[in-house]
Design a protein around this motif. Structure first.
Motif, PDB file in Angstrom:
ATOM      1  N   LYS A  68      31.982  -4.190   4.766  1.00 27.14           N
ATOM      2  CA  LYS A  68      32.337  -3.092   3.884  1.00 27.14           C
ATOM      3  C   LYS A  68      31.076  -2.583   3.212  1.00 27.14           C
ATOM      4  O   LYS A  68      30.186  -3.365   2.861  1.00 27.14           O
ATOM      5  N   ASP A  99      30.146   6.821  -0.674  1.00 22.76           N
ATOM      6  CA  ASP A  99      30.754   6.627   0.639  1.00 22.76           C
ATOM      7  C   ASP A  99      31.272   5.189   0.649  1.00 22.76           C
ATOM      8  O   ASP A  99      30.506   4.248   0.417  1.00 22.76           O
ATOM      9  N   TYR A 101      33.503   2.544   2.948  1.00 24.89           N
ATOM     10  CA  TYR A 101      34.084   2.370   4.286  1.00 24.89           C
ATOM     11  C   TYR A 101      34.059   0.895   4.671  1.00 24.89           C
ATOM     12  O   TYR A 101      33.122   0.168   4.332  1.00 24.89           O
ATOM     13  N   GLN A 103      35.120  -1.884   8.109  1.00 28.27           N
ATOM     14  CA  GLN A 103      35.408  -1.941   9.542  1.00 28.27           C
ATOM     15  C   GLN A 103      35.502  -3.392   9.982  1.00 28.27           C
ATOM     16  O   GLN A 103      34.747  -4.245   9.514  1.00 28.27           O
ATOM     17  N   LYS A 130      38.489   2.040   8.075  1.00 29.42           N
ATOM     18  CA  LYS A 130      39.123   2.941   7.122  1.00 29.42           C
ATOM     19  C   LYS A 130      38.205   3.113   5.917  1.00 29.42           C
ATOM     20  O   LYS A 130      37.587   2.152   5.456  1.00 29.42           O
ATOM     21  N   GLY A 131      38.131   4.341   5.434  1.00 30.41           N
ATOM     22  CA  GLY A 131      37.316   4.572   4.255  1.00 30.41           C
ATOM     23  C   GLY A 131      37.272   6.040   3.890  1.00 30.41           C
ATOM     24  O   GLY A 131      37.870   6.893   4.544  1.00 30.41           O
ATOM     25  N   TYR A 132      36.543   6.329   2.838  1.00 31.14           N
ATOM     26  CA  TYR A 132      36.468   7.688   2.326  1.00 31.14           C
ATOM     27  C   TYR A 132      35.099   7.901   1.679  1.00 31.14           C
ATOM     28  O   TYR A 132      34.363   6.960   1.410  1.00 31.14           O
ATOM     29  N   TRP A 177      38.984  11.241   3.847  1.00 34.82           N
ATOM     30  CA  TRP A 177      39.301   9.947   4.447  1.00 34.82           C
ATOM     31  C   TRP A 177      39.098   9.970   5.966  1.00 34.82           C
ATOM     32  O   TRP A 177      39.291  10.985   6.626  1.00 34.82           O
TER      33      TRP A 177
END
Length: 578
Positions: A68, A99, A101, A103, A130-132, A177
């Protein structure tokens, strides 16, 4: 630990191979830094774990890793006028302009030896992400780049009426997103018989990415609710390929190889983009990619080789989304010719490689970036990259090693059209350009390393010192070869010291200390530019906007941001090996 309050920590552990054939390994890591640019902080965590079984004919590995990141945005760059006075300037100052995010990867690898000649391997993988990124958009930031508040209509928010005043703009905070997944399987059969190796392989994978945006705060919210979605689109990409390889040792000196691949890519993107454009991408591309080569052993120390390959590559999602209205990006085709020579003995290892890469519809960087800092590309009909790569490793003495490498090249677009937006009158102007340098393609790159190592006190320790130098020649950051869009060449030097002590209660202790950019060279290695025209005498768009300058070619104005790199900085490390 090092400059800019940087901390990097990792813990690695493993069992080694047990008597029953099993092995387990893992790693935990964390990196934090304040960054060189103002507020460009980063906070990254990751893990890695592997369980494996090794038998006489069969082996299996299960691997999972993920991480992350939370990184403060710094992708707008520094205006040219601030380079000399405030080279760490960052226009973003909203506290949560980040930012964010994460994975996670899962992999399973299976290998089976059917007999001494035939081997089979199959691998499956699955990735979840997933992230924004969150950002403040409004007068506090937009005034720096000559703008104002955001239009409510762009976010599906109705105007606000207060008394006799109708408000159509607002300061907002938004999140954009990405929720994506990627999975597939790859396989290959290997058959070895006498002097020939055959490989038959292939794979299939599928990607799905959901892009959507939310408004989490608005100064004038009107009919909106927190986390309202103002755009939403879904992209899917499938990709399959099958290939065959053969490697023939025809004589003791002559080796031939061939590689044939068929590949198909299917893109589908539907929905509404963040600028409220309706997206409808439906593209299917099928490629044939052949490659062949020959290697000839001249004597016990040297050999020569030649290869030819055709490679096709599809546009990426950004190429479709960011392409100008009415333009559909094409796939690029490369015809690659390479010839080389290798020489090696106990003291010298040297290689020379000549290459000529002829492109059809190459996707080249334009120098512009989109609204999330991603690089924008465009097709150019006819272009090439040609040059020479040289490497030399020389063991001067038992303790002193010299390694040097260089790339000397010419990277040219033979002809292309530069499209320039007219902000005042609308539409576009077209500039026909010929024989210009490809963006971000320096013609000279040289790297050099001097290394000296020796025991200091006993055979249980080792001291090593290296001087690492790099020269990168001048390069342009768009394809017009405009002197106002050029990055100067730069020469940097790092010094790295290491000291290893063995068998002192631990298996090994290692100390390392690196000073980067030893001579405090102030250089810039990246930039972006957006070129436009403004055909009106009423207003000069460069007034009051540090990012906008008058230009003298292919457009009357350019907005540009630069990315200066850090001066002298250091890192100190300690590794304990149990």
């Amino acid at each position: 630990v090092g400059s800019f309050n940087t901390f990097r920590n990792s813990l690695l552990f493993g069992t080694g191979l047990t008597k029953t054939g099993f092995a387990f390994d893992g790693r935990l890591s964390k990196i934090t830094s304040d960054g060189y640019i103002d507020r460009a902080t980063s906070d990254l965590t990751s893990y890695y774990a592997k369980g494996a079984y090794f038998g006489k004919k069969f082996s299996a590995k299960f691997i999972t890793f993920g991480g992350k990141e939370n990184t403060y945005q710094a992708w707008y760059g520094v205006p040219k006028d601030s380079i000399a006075t405030n080279r760490t300037f960052n226009p973003y100052d909203y506290e949560n302009q980040v930012d964010n995010y994460s994975q996670t990867h899962y992999q399973l690898h299976l290998n089976y030896a059917i007999n001494s000649d035939i081997k089979l391997s199959v691998s499956g993988f699955y990735v979840l992400g997933k992230g924004y990124y969150e950002e403040y958009k409004g007068t506090d930031f937009n005034k720096i780049i000559g703008g104002s508040s955001e239009d409510l209509a762009d976010y599906g928010i109705e105007p606000v009426t207060i008394g006799d005043t109708t408000i159509t703009e607002s300061n907002i905070i938004r999140r954009r997103w990405l929720d994506n997944s990627f999975g597939g399987v790859i396989f290959n059969f290997t058959y070895t018989k006498n002097t020939v190796d055959y490989i038959l392989g292939g794979g299939y994978n599928a990607y799905s990415g959901s892009h959507f945006g939310e408004v989490i705060w608005a100064e004038y919210a009107s009919n909106s609710q927190i986390n309202d979605t103002y755009y939403d689109n879904l992209g899917n990409k499938t990709d399959w390929n099958i290939y065959g390889k053969a490697n023939w040792q025809t004589t003791e000196k002559l080796n031939l190889n061939m590689d044939l691949q068929v590949r198909q890519v299917v893109y589908k993107v539907n929905g509404v983009d963040n600028d409220q454009r309706l997206l409808n991408v439906d593209d299917q591309l099928t490629f044939f990619n052949p490659k062949a080569g020959v290697n000839y052993k001249l004597n016990s120390a040297s050999s020569a080789y030649f290869s030819f390959a055709v490679a096709n590559h599809e546009p990426n999602r950004g190429d479709y989304i960011d392409s100008p209205s009415g333009f559909t990006p094409k796939h690029e085709t490369l015809y690659d010719y390479e010839a080389g020579y290798r020489f090696g003995n106990k003291k010298i290892l040297a290689t020379a490689n000549l290459y000529y890469m002829q492109y059809k519809d190459q996707l080249v960087l334009t120098g512009a970036v989109n609204d999330v800092g991603g690089s924008i590309r465009q097709n150019v009909d006819n272009s090439y990259r040609a040059g020479m790569e040289l490497e030399l490793g020389y063991k001067i003495t038992k303790k002193f090693q010299w390694n040097i490498n260089a790339t000397l090249s010419q990277n040219k677009i033979k002809s292309f059209n530069q499209y320039v937006d007219d902000w005042y009158n609308g539409g576009q102007s077209v500039y026909e350009l010929e024989n210009t340098d490809i963006a971000f393609s320096p013609s000279v790159i040289i790297g050099n390393i001097f290394t000296y190592q020796t025991p200091l006190f006993s055979d249980r320790d080792n001291f090593e010192i290296s001087l690492i130098s790099k020269y990168v020649g001048e390069q342009y950051f768009d394809n017009t070869q405009n002197e106002k869009r050029k990055l100067d060449g730069y020469f940097t030097n790092d010094i790295r010291l290491g000291y290893t002590l063995k068998q002192v209660g631990l298996k090994q202790i290692n100390f390392n200390f690196t000073v980067r950019n030893l001579f405090n060279t102030l250089y810039i290695n990246n930039a972006w530019a957006y070129v436009f025209e403004y055909n009106s005498s009423d207003w000069d768009p460069s007034i009051g906007d540090p990012y906008t300058q008058k230009s003298n070619q292919a457009g009357g104005y350019q907005m540009a941001g630069y990315f200066p790199q850090a001066g002298v900085n250091f890192m100190f490390g300690l590794t304990l090996d149990f």
